[in-house]
Design a protein around this motif. Structure first.
Motif, PDB file in Angstrom:
ATOM      1  N   THR A  52      -2.823   2.488   1.331  1.00 27.20           N
ATOM      2  CA  THR A  52      -2.732   1.081   1.911  1.00 27.20           C
ATOM      3  C   THR A  52      -2.226   0.147   1.084  1.00 27.20           C
ATOM      4  O   THR A  52      -2.169   0.384  -0.202  1.00 27.20           O
ATOM      5  CB  THR A  52      -4.094   0.662   2.679  1.00 27.20           C
ATOM      6  N   ALA A  53      -1.980  -1.162   1.203  1.00 25.32           N
ATOM      7  CA  ALA A  53      -1.857  -2.147   0.533  1.00 25.32           C
ATOM      8  C   ALA A  53      -2.617  -3.440   0.988  1.00 25.32           C
ATOM      9  O   ALA A  53      -2.896  -3.629   2.228  1.00 25.32           O
ATOM     10  CB  ALA A  53      -0.148  -2.323   0.468  1.00 25.32           C
ATOM     11  N   VAL A 112       1.965   5.752  -5.498  1.00 25.27           N
ATOM     12  CA  VAL A 112       2.471   4.785  -4.750  1.00 25.27           C
ATOM     13  C   VAL A 112       3.121   3.644  -5.291  1.00 25.27           C
ATOM     14  O   VAL A 112       2.307   3.392  -6.297  1.00 25.27           O
ATOM     15  CB  VAL A 112       1.582   4.333  -3.408  1.00 25.27           C
ATOM     16  N   GLN A 113       4.113   2.906  -5.100  1.00 22.70           N
ATOM     17  CA  GLN A 113       4.594   2.002  -5.644  1.00 22.70           C
ATOM     18  C   GLN A 113       5.611   1.053  -4.866  1.00 22.70           C
ATOM     19  O   GLN A 113       6.027   1.716  -3.840  1.00 22.70           O
ATOM     20  CB  GLN A 113       5.787   2.270  -7.112  1.00 22.70           C
ATOM     21  N   ALA A 114       5.871  -0.143  -5.079  1.00 22.69           N
ATOM     22  CA  ALA A 114       6.547  -1.018  -4.158  1.00 22.69           C
ATOM     23  C   ALA A 114       7.984  -0.584  -4.456  1.00 22.69           C
ATOM     24  O   ALA A 114       8.597  -0.254  -5.353  1.00 22.69           O
ATOM     25  CB  ALA A 114       6.213  -2.441  -4.566  1.00 22.69           C
ATOM     26  N   PHE A 125      -1.887  -2.212  -4.266  1.00 24.16           N
ATOM     27  CA  PHE A 125      -2.088  -0.851  -3.356  1.00 24.16           C
ATOM     28  C   PHE A 125      -3.282  -0.103  -3.722  1.00 24.16           C
ATOM     29  O   PHE A 125      -3.880  -0.399  -4.711  1.00 24.16           O
ATOM     30  CB  PHE A 125      -0.837  -0.039  -4.098  1.00 24.16           C
ATOM     31  N   ASN A 126      -3.641   0.716  -2.750  1.00 26.81           N
ATOM     32  CA  ASN A 126      -5.037   1.489  -2.628  1.00 26.81           C
ATOM     33  C   ASN A 126      -4.601   2.758  -2.354  1.00 26.81           C
ATOM     34  O   ASN A 126      -3.606   3.108  -1.269  1.00 26.81           O
ATOM     35  CB  ASN A 126      -6.056   0.948  -1.685  1.00 26.81           C
ATOM     36  N   PRO A 142      -2.205  -3.530  -8.957  1.00 24.89           N
ATOM     37  CA  PRO A 142      -1.313  -4.747  -8.341  1.00 24.89           C
ATOM     38  C   PRO A 142       0.021  -4.060  -8.119  1.00 24.89           C
ATOM     39  O   PRO A 142       0.820  -4.326  -7.218  1.00 24.89           O
ATOM     40  CB  PRO A 142      -1.404  -5.521  -9.073  1.00 24.89           C
ATOM     41  N   LYS A 143       0.675  -3.073  -9.118  1.00 19.40           N
ATOM     42  CA  LYS A 143       2.004  -2.489  -9.001  1.00 19.40           C
ATOM     43  C   LYS A 143       2.047  -1.242  -8.356  1.00 19.40           C
ATOM     44  O   LYS A 143       2.981  -0.665  -8.124  1.00 19.40           O
ATOM     45  CB  LYS A 143       2.529  -2.660 -10.466  1.00 19.40           C
ATOM     46  N   GLY A 144       0.751  -0.255  -8.254  1.00 19.67           N
ATOM     47  CA  GLY A 144       0.885   0.711  -7.715  1.00 19.67           C
ATOM     48  C   GLY A 144      -0.438   1.453  -8.110  1.00 19.67           C
ATOM     49  O   GLY A 144      -1.349   0.986  -8.413  1.00 19.67           O
TER      50      GLY A 144
END
Length: 152
Positions: A52-53, A112-114, A125-126, A142-144
């Motif tokens: 999730t984010a 996960v990353q944006a 990110f979570n 915050p970034k991944g």
């Protein structure tokens, strides 16, 4: 009568052993010179990854849903065993994948990353990794985020 049968069977076994005669094979006994019984398959574990984010964001998610046959196969080409997906995630919009692994302690992983134009520092990110319904790893960043039991 039962005692007599048991004594007779014991005497027969001793006589067969002493004289060199083979006792009759039972159905579960392996065939001499035949192939050994196949080993039972390793246990399989249900692995569930959730990403999730804190804010809506397009994410690139790498995950492991297959055990590599060996570490050398994995190290030769890790991307074969680490597919990726692009997904829009957010606080009420999780990305979820269920996989079956035989060694999730070694191979379970979600990263996960944006992607796109959103500043990566604002995504929040979570990730969560569960094995057979039990949460074994959580991570946020915050970034991944990376959820794995193995130190990569």
């Amino acid at each position: 009568m039962r005692l007599t049968s048991k004594i007779s069977a014991a005497v027969l076994a001793v006589l067969c052993t002493a004289t060199g005669f083979a006792a009759p094979a039972l159905a579960d006994d392996p065939i001499p010179g035949g192939d050994p019984a196949p080993a039972p398959p390793p246990p399989a574990y249900n692995v569930r990854y959730t990403v999730t984010a804190d804010k809506p964001v397009n994410a690139e998610i790498y995950y492991r849903d297959t055990d590599p046959p060996s570490f050398s196969d994995y190290s030769h080409d890790p991307y074969v065993f680490s597919p990726n997906a692009e997904a829009a995630v957010g606080p009420n919009k999780p990305w979820v994948l269920e996989a079956t692994l035989t060694d999730p302690m070694q191979w379970g992983m979600v990263l996960v990353q944006a992607t796109g134009s959103l500043p990566k520092a604002t995504a929040g990110f979570n990730c969560t990794m569960e094995i057979n319904g039990q949460v074994v790893k959580r991570n946020s960043g915050p970034k991944g985020a990376l959820c794995s039991l193995r130190n990569w």
